[in-house]
Design a protein around this motif. Structure first.
Motif: not given
Length: 135
Positions: A1-6, A69-77, A34-42
């Motif tokens: 999921m991408k976070i876009e910023m104007d 552009v920055v992408t938050l992702y998880n490689d787990t199957k 993105v650090a906030l999104a990563l923390r909340k997702t975890k």
């Protein structure tokens, strides 16, 4: 999921501060988001073994044209199945299949960060103005 910023609001300050300073503040704002999104997702990720929670990663922030552009992702199957839900196997005795609802840990977290982006950007714009001598 991408976070876009104007970044259109930053463009008028480029003349006063210079391109490098504006890009540094833009990158800092996006990095904070993105650090906030990563923390909340975890925090929202279910953790029976901890593997899924540990595997959340963020790409480096890059500039593609006028967009950052920055992408938050998880490689787990099995990450997409936990995020979005999945169908269960056929039960041979009853002949039924069920649907397991997704946790939507990344989607919910990114939506919350998008809602908070004005506050994050405003903080970095105020820092830019402070560098220019405005208080």
């Amino acid at each position: 999921m991408k976070i876009e910023m104007d970044t259109s609001g930053f463009k008028k300050y480029r003349m006063a501060l210079g391109n490098a300073a504006v890009e540094a503040h833009t990158k800092a704002a996006l990095s904070e988001a993105v650090a906030l999104a990563l923390r909340k997702t975890k925090q929202r990720t279910p953790h029976i073994t901890g593997t899924l929670r540990r595997e959340w990663k963020v790409t480096d922030i890059t500039k593609e044209g006028d967009n950052w552009v920055v992408t938050l992702y998880n490689d787990t199957k099995y990450a997409p199945y936990v995020e979005y839900g999945h169908r269960t196997r056929l039960n041979r005795k009853t002949g039924e299949r069920h649907w397991v609802e997704g946790q939507f840990m990344m989607k919910i977290s990114c939506d919350e960060v998008k809602a908070d982006m004005n506050h994050i950007v405003q903080k970095h714009v105020m820092a830019m103005l402070a560098e220019m001598g405005f208080k």
